[in-house]
Design a protein around this motif. Structure first.
Motif, short mmCIF file in Angstrom:
data_model
loop_
_atom_site.label_atom_id
_atom_site.label_comp_id
_atom_site.label_asym_id
_atom_site.label_seq_id
_atom_site.Cartn_x
_atom_site.Cartn_y
_atom_site.Cartn_z
N MET A 124 11.38 -22.54 2.76
CA MET A 124 10.44 -21.57 3.26
C MET A 124 9.11 -21.76 2.54
O MET A 124 9.04 -21.87 1.33
CB MET A 124 11.00 -20.17 3.01
N SER A 125 8.01 -21.81 3.30
CA SER A 125 6.70 -22.02 2.70
C SER A 125 6.17 -20.71 2.12
O SER A 125 6.53 -19.64 2.57
CB SER A 125 5.73 -22.56 3.75
N PRO A 126 5.31 -20.83 1.12
CA PRO A 126 4.76 -19.60 0.53
C PRO A 126 3.89 -18.86 1.53
O PRO A 126 3.31 -19.45 2.44
CB PRO A 126 3.94 -20.11 -0.66
N SER A 127 3.79 -17.57 1.34
CA SER A 127 2.99 -16.75 2.23
C SER A 127 1.51 -17.07 2.06
O SER A 127 1.05 -17.28 0.94
CB SER A 127 3.23 -15.27 1.92
N PRO A 128 0.75 -17.07 3.15
CA PRO A 128 -0.68 -17.36 3.03
C PRO A 128 -1.52 -16.17 2.56
O PRO A 128 -2.72 -16.29 2.40
CB PRO A 128 -1.07 -17.76 4.46
N TYR A 129 -0.90 -15.01 2.33
CA TYR A 129 -1.67 -13.84 1.92
C TYR A 129 -0.85 -12.94 1.02
O TYR A 129 0.36 -13.05 0.93
CB TYR A 129 -2.16 -13.04 3.14
N THR A 130 -1.57 -12.06 0.32
CA THR A 130 -0.94 -11.11 -0.60
C THR A 130 -1.43 -9.70 -0.33
O THR A 130 -2.49 -9.51 0.25
CB THR A 130 -1.25 -11.45 -2.07
N VAL A 131 -0.64 -8.75 -0.78
CA VAL A 131 -1.02 -7.34 -0.74
C VAL A 131 -1.06 -6.88 -2.19
O VAL A 131 -0.13 -7.11 -2.95
CB VAL A 131 0.01 -6.48 0.03
N GLU A 132 -2.17 -6.25 -2.58
CA GLU A 132 -2.29 -5.71 -3.94
C GLU A 132 -2.72 -4.26 -3.85
O GLU A 132 -3.58 -3.91 -3.04
CB GLU A 132 -3.31 -6.50 -4.74
N THR A 133 -2.12 -3.44 -4.70
CA THR A 133 -2.50 -2.03 -4.75
C THR A 133 -3.36 -1.77 -5.98
O THR A 133 -3.36 -2.55 -6.94
CB THR A 133 -1.25 -1.12 -4.83
N GLU A 134 -4.09 -0.69 -5.94
CA GLU A 134 -4.92 -0.31 -7.09
C GLU A 134 -4.07 -0.12 -8.34
O GLU A 134 -4.51 -0.40 -9.45
CB GLU A 134 -5.68 0.98 -6.77
N SER A 135 -2.84 0.32 -8.17
CA SER A 135 -1.96 0.56 -9.32
C SER A 135 -1.39 -0.73 -9.90
O SER A 135 -0.67 -0.69 -10.89
CB SER A 135 -0.83 1.51 -8.94
N GLY A 136 -1.71 -1.89 -9.30
CA GLY A 136 -1.31 -3.17 -9.88
C GLY A 136 -0.11 -3.84 -9.25
O GLY A 136 0.29 -4.91 -9.68
N SER A 180 -5.52 4.70 -4.91
CA SER A 180 -6.16 5.12 -3.66
C SER A 180 -6.48 4.01 -2.68
O SER A 180 -7.04 4.28 -1.62
CB SER A 180 -7.44 5.90 -3.99
N PHE A 181 -6.13 2.76 -3.00
CA PHE A 181 -6.39 1.70 -2.03
C PHE A 181 -5.42 0.55 -2.20
O PHE A 181 -4.79 0.36 -3.25
CB PHE A 181 -7.84 1.19 -2.12
N LEU A 182 -5.32 -0.24 -1.13
CA LEU A 182 -4.60 -1.51 -1.18
C LEU A 182 -5.42 -2.54 -0.44
O LEU A 182 -6.21 -2.21 0.44
CB LEU A 182 -3.18 -1.40 -0.60
N THR A 183 -5.25 -3.79 -0.84
CA THR A 183 -6.01 -4.89 -0.25
C THR A 183 -5.05 -5.96 0.23
O THR A 183 -4.09 -6.31 -0.47
CB THR A 183 -6.95 -5.51 -1.30
N VAL A 184 -5.30 -6.47 1.44
CA VAL A 184 -4.58 -7.62 1.96
C VAL A 184 -5.60 -8.74 2.04
O VAL A 184 -6.67 -8.57 2.63
CB VAL A 184 -4.00 -7.36 3.37
N VAL A 231 -8.55 -7.12 4.28
CA VAL A 231 -8.39 -5.77 4.82
C VAL A 231 -8.20 -4.84 3.62
O VAL A 231 -7.43 -5.16 2.72
CB VAL A 231 -7.15 -5.64 5.74
N VAL A 232 -8.90 -3.72 3.63
CA VAL A 232 -8.73 -2.72 2.58
C VAL A 232 -8.38 -1.40 3.25
O VAL A 232 -9.08 -0.96 4.17
CB VAL A 232 -10.02 -2.54 1.73
N VAL A 233 -7.29 -0.79 2.80
CA VAL A 233 -6.89 0.54 3.26
C VAL A 233 -7.16 1.49 2.10
O VAL A 233 -6.66 1.27 0.99
CB VAL A 233 -5.40 0.60 3.67
N THR A 234 -7.95 2.52 2.35
CA THR A 234 -8.37 3.45 1.30
C THR A 234 -7.99 4.88 1.67
O THR A 234 -8.14 5.29 2.81
CB THR A 234 -9.90 3.39 1.11
N LEU A 235 -7.51 5.61 0.68
CA LEU A 235 -7.25 7.04 0.82
C LEU A 235 -8.36 7.78 0.09
O LEU A 235 -8.53 7.62 -1.12
CB LEU A 235 -5.89 7.41 0.22
N GLY A 236 -9.13 8.56 0.83
CA GLY A 236 -10.24 9.30 0.23
C GLY A 236 -9.79 10.58 -0.45
O GLY A 236 -8.64 11.01 -0.33
#
Length: 99
Positions: free
Chosen positions: A1-13, A37-41, A52-57
């Motif tokens: 299986m090849s590695p994923s081309p993207y990651t998801v990271e949260t503000e909490s680490g 309050s946010f995560l980034t893909v 992509v950034v999803v943010t909770l205000g």
């Protein structure tokens, strides 16, 4: 299986290789203001610049920012449900990775 081309990271680490709609649903549902309050893909390859950034205000509203310079795309979508956002982000990322 090849590695994923993207990651998801949260503000909490938290960091995850690859995404699924279920993972995004869980992570978006866990967002809390102000500590997580946010995560980034984003891509793992440095030559790709989309994200992509999803943010909770502070008002508990969700906002999603989509950016892909290769397509000259930049848009911000305010509001929505956790399930709808998880689905939309999954579809958008899949379309970017395919092209």
């Amino acid at each position: 299986m090849s590695p994923s081309p993207y990651t998801v990271e949260t503000e909490s680490g938290e960091s995850y290789d690859g995404i699924s709609e279920d993972l995004l649903f869980d992570l978006i549902g866990e967002l809390s203001y102000p500590d997580n309050s946010f995560l980034t893909v984003e891509p793992q390859a440095s030559e790709n610049q989309w994200y992509v950034v999803v943010t909770l205000g502070s008002d508990k509203r969700l906002e999603v920012e989509y950016r892909n310079p290769a397509r000259r795309e930049h848009r911000v979508v305010a509001g929505g449900t956790v399930s709808g956002i998880a689905s939309d982000v999954t579809v958008w990322v899949s379309s970017v990775v395919r092209n």
